[in-house]
Design a protein around this motif. Structure first.
Motif, PDB file in Angstrom:
ATOM      1  N   GLN A 138       0.843  -1.205   0.000  1.00 21.98           N
ATOM      2  CA  GLN A 138       0.000   0.000   0.000  1.00 21.98           C
ATOM      3  C   GLN A 138       0.875   1.250   0.000  1.00 21.98           C
ATOM      4  O   GLN A 138       0.643   2.191  -0.757  1.00 21.98           O
ATOM      5  N   ARG A 139       1.871   1.256   0.886  1.00 20.12           N
ATOM      6  CA  ARG A 139       2.769   2.409   0.968  1.00 20.12           C
ATOM      7  C   ARG A 139       3.568   2.581  -0.315  1.00 20.12           C
ATOM      8  O   ARG A 139       3.752   3.707  -0.789  1.00 20.12           O
ATOM      9  N   VAL A 140       4.021   1.454  -0.879  1.00 20.98           N
ATOM     10  CA  VAL A 140       4.783   1.526  -2.128  1.00 20.98           C
ATOM     11  C   VAL A 140       3.928   2.136  -3.234  1.00 20.98           C
ATOM     12  O   VAL A 140       4.382   3.015  -3.982  1.00 20.98           O
ATOM     13  N   GLY A 141       2.675   1.678  -3.357  1.00 21.45           N
ATOM     14  CA  GLY A 141       1.789   2.214  -4.392  1.00 21.45           C
ATOM     15  C   GLY A 141       1.502   3.685  -4.201  1.00 21.45           C
ATOM     16  O   GLY A 141       1.482   4.466  -5.172  1.00 21.45           O
ATOM     17  N   GLY A 142       1.288   4.116  -2.956  1.00 17.51           N
ATOM     18  CA  GLY A 142       1.022   5.530  -2.686  1.00 17.51           C
ATOM     19  C   GLY A 142       2.220   6.398  -2.966  1.00 17.51           C
ATOM     20  O   GLY A 142       2.094   7.477  -3.579  1.00 17.51           O
ATOM     21  N   VAL A 143       3.413   5.946  -2.539  1.00 14.53           N
ATOM     22  CA  VAL A 143       4.638   6.711  -2.780  1.00 14.53           C
ATOM     23  C   VAL A 143       4.932   6.783  -4.275  1.00 14.53           C
ATOM     24  O   VAL A 143       5.333   7.844  -4.804  1.00 14.53           O
ATOM     25  N   TYR A 144       4.729   5.674  -4.980  1.00 18.01           N
ATOM     26  CA  TYR A 144       4.971   5.668  -6.427  1.00 18.01           C
ATOM     27  C   TYR A 144       4.057   6.668  -7.130  1.00 18.01           C
ATOM     28  O   TYR A 144       4.491   7.382  -8.049  1.00 18.01           O
TER      29      TYR A 144
ATOM     30  N   ILE B 161       2.742   9.462  -5.893  1.00 14.58           N
ATOM     31  CA  ILE B 161       3.179  10.832  -5.604  1.00 14.58           C
ATOM     32  C   ILE B 161       4.434  11.188  -6.391  1.00 14.58           C
ATOM     33  O   ILE B 161       4.534  12.260  -7.005  1.00 14.58           O
ATOM     34  N   ILE B 162       5.408  10.268  -6.396  1.00  9.11           N
ATOM     35  CA  ILE B 162       6.664  10.542  -7.094  1.00  9.11           C
ATOM     36  C   ILE B 162       6.429  10.671  -8.590  1.00  9.11           C
ATOM     37  O   ILE B 162       6.962  11.578  -9.247  1.00  9.11           O
TER      38      ILE B 162
ATOM     39  N   SER C 149       4.729  13.921  -9.473  1.00  9.24           N
ATOM     40  CA  SER C 149       5.668  15.041  -9.312  1.00  9.24           C
ATOM     41  C   SER C 149       6.667  15.100 -10.462  1.00  9.24           C
ATOM     42  O   SER C 149       6.953  16.172 -11.001  1.00  9.24           O
ATOM     43  N   VAL C 150       7.209  13.929 -10.833  1.00  5.05           N
ATOM     44  CA  VAL C 150       8.174  13.882 -11.939  1.00  5.05           C
ATOM     45  C   VAL C 150       7.515  14.330 -13.236  1.00  5.05           C
ATOM     46  O   VAL C 150       8.089  15.088 -14.019  1.00  5.05           O
ATOM     47  N   THR C 151       6.302  13.874 -13.468  1.00  9.45           N
ATOM     48  CA  THR C 151       5.588  14.255 -14.694  1.00  9.45           C
ATOM     49  C   THR C 151       5.374  15.763 -14.751  1.00  9.45           C
ATOM     50  O   THR C 151       5.525  16.396 -15.823  1.00  9.45           O
ATOM     51  N   ALA C 152       5.021  16.355 -13.606  1.00  5.86           N
ATOM     52  CA  ALA C 152       4.772  17.800 -13.581  1.00  5.86           C
ATOM     53  C   ALA C 152       6.042  18.605 -13.862  1.00  5.86           C
ATOM     54  O   ALA C 152       5.968  19.726 -14.395  1.00  5.86           O
TER      55      ALA C 152
ATOM     56  N   LEU D  72      -1.691   5.989 -11.799  1.00  7.72           N
ATOM     57  CA  LEU D  72      -3.065   5.650 -11.419  1.00  7.72           C
ATOM     58  C   LEU D  72      -3.207   4.160 -11.124  1.00  7.72           C
ATOM     59  O   LEU D  72      -3.975   3.764 -10.240  1.00  7.72           O
ATOM     60  N   LEU D  73      -2.446   3.336 -11.872  1.00  7.75           N
ATOM     61  CA  LEU D  73      -2.470   1.901 -11.599  1.00  7.75           C
ATOM     62  C   LEU D  73      -1.926   1.618 -10.197  1.00  7.75           C
ATOM     63  O   LEU D  73      -2.501   0.838  -9.435  1.00  7.75           O
TER      64      LEU D  73
END
Length: 444
Positions: free
Chosen positions: A382-388, A390-391, A394-397, A416-417
């Motif tokens: 869960q944490r890995v998916g949430g952190v991924y 956000i990162i 951010s990188v896309t922006a 989103l996946l």
């Protein structure tokens, strides 16, 4: 009146060995007694002590295994006990000679134990170790790989008494209704007619036919086994259950599920998945029914016998009747709580909170190594998916416009996946380790 049946002079399985933590003590209850399981680092087997330090009766299960000595240390004053229960160190004792001189007073109480068929067993009577040595364990003949069987194990604490658990297990006719959609179908139920083959002070045997030949055997006080034969190829499946009396209104089920076919599934399907998807659901289907049934029966038994409180059917309730008669005849219809100092109220209250009755975390997950570890992984991913998520957002922006127009949709899609996987783990899978409300009216 003294009971003819001695519940204490028998072997009881406490837990599958794979579910025990060798790094720390484990508290467990049996017949109103508090026990502690621990494993000396120098030993291949676990030990079972009374869960109280002889000094000031603090629970040894709150202690630790000392790294230097390998002894079980009480966390209250640091007394240490070796694998035989002998006290090896008392920090407050100035003269070491006093320890050797008073060893009998300072030692912990150790119960006979064995490790057989992947289960840890205890003999529940401290005063009869010789009888324990000569008494065979109530083992299943089918939990045996040399005979071509594979099996899995399961354990759960239950919110109803030992006698209610036994009565429920020996009643195959409830399965299609109480476990509709999980192990049966109420619309296709077939009545199982019961024939009691024999009944003795220690064992009851019965036969039932529901399209598949099966036998039911009760070896008192804890072992109940179904053996089911079907087909012409010698296919065989068993339900091996051990019904453990814990305290008034509390019991524990230790179960094994042997079969001699579809063996690859044992390696392919994770043990924890079978628990959250099937085993716990089966017990959820019974839990509230039996918790309340038991209390209603207690109320009625203030004025009348179970024989008139129940409305029993002669063909299908024969084994329930035979068990109840056995319980009256040899146990006076009571478990031996007074022998361990427990005076239970006449009628135990019905728990109003469904979460308390169906608390999978307290009743199972905390006891099961497979489910504990799976839950940790679920929470980690869960944490890995949430952190991924956000990162990646951010990188896309921060990407240049040209790169974003080329790669942005792909990165957004994977973000989103990842978020979807994290949400699925959080809101669909994780609750299965804690609480799933079982409402029979919603089972279509």
């Amino acid at each position: 009146m003294q009971s003819e049946f001695n519940f204490f002079q028998h072997w009881y399985p406490l837990s599958p060995i794979e579910d025990l933590d060798p790094q720390q003590p484990t508290a467990i209850a049996l017949l109103g007694m508090q026990l502690v399981i621990w494993k000396p680092p120098s030993s291949d087997t676990y030990r079972i002590f009374a869960d109280r330090c002889p000094h000031r009766l603090a629970p040894l299960s709150e202690g630790r295994i000392d790294e230097k000595t390998g002894n079980l240390m009480c966390s209250y004053h640091g007394w240490q006990f070796d694998e035989d229960g002998s006290c090896q160190h008392i920090p407050q004792l100035e003269d070491p000679k006093q320890l050797a001189k008073n060893q009998r007073r300072y030692c912990a109480q150790i119960f006979p134990s064995r490790e057989v068929q992947d289960l840890l067993w205890v003999w529940a009577d401290l005063d009869s170790p010789d009888l324990a040595e000569s008494t065979p364990l109530p083992l299943s003949p089918y939990v045996d790989a040399s005979k071509g069987f594979v099996w899995s194990s399961f354990v759960r604490d239950l919110e109803y008494d030992w006698q209610t658990l036994v009565e429920n297990i020996v009643d195959p006719n409830h399965v299609a209704f109480a476990h509709h959609g999980v192990q049966g179908n109420r619309d296709k139920s077939r009545t199982a007619e019961i024939e009691v083959v024999s009944s003795t002070p220690n064992r009851i045997e019965a036969r039932t036919q529901t399209g598949m030949n099966s036998t039911i055997a009760i070896d008192f006080p804890n072992h109940i086994e179904y053996t089911i034969f079907f087909g012409t190829e010698g296919k065989q499946v068993g339900l091996v259950t051990y019904c453990i009396p814990v305290a008034p209104g509390k019991s524990r089920l230790v179960a094994q599920f042997p079969r001699n076919f579809a063996k690859t599934l044992n390696r392919v399907i994770p043990r924890w998945w079978e628990h959250v998807q099937t085993r716990n659901l089966v017990l959820d289907g019974d839990m509230i029914l039996l918790h309340q049934q038991e209390r209603f029966l207690q109320e009625r038994q203030q004025q009348e016998s179970w024989k008139s409180a129940y409305t029993l059917l002669p063909r299908t309730d024969k084994l329930v009747v035979e068990f109840r008669k056995w319980f009256d005849r040899y146990c006076n219809g009571q478990l031996p709580w007074r022998e361990v100092g427990i005076v239970s109220p006449p009628i135990l209250p019905i728990a109003e909170n469904r979460r308390t009755i169906l608390d999978r975390d307290r009743q199972h997950t905390q006891h099961c190594s497979s489910c504990r570890n799976a839950l940790k992984q679920v929470q980690r991913w869960q944490r890995v998916g949430g952190v991924y998520f956000i990162i990646t957002i951010s990188v896309t922006a921060l990407m240049p416009d040209a790169a974003r127009s080329r790669w942005g949709w792909i990165l957004m899609g994977t973000a989103l996946l990842g978020l979807g996987i994290a949400a699925g783990l959080k809101y669909w899978l994780e609750p299965k380790f804690f609480f799933v409300d079982y409402v029979h009216a919603r089972k279509k």
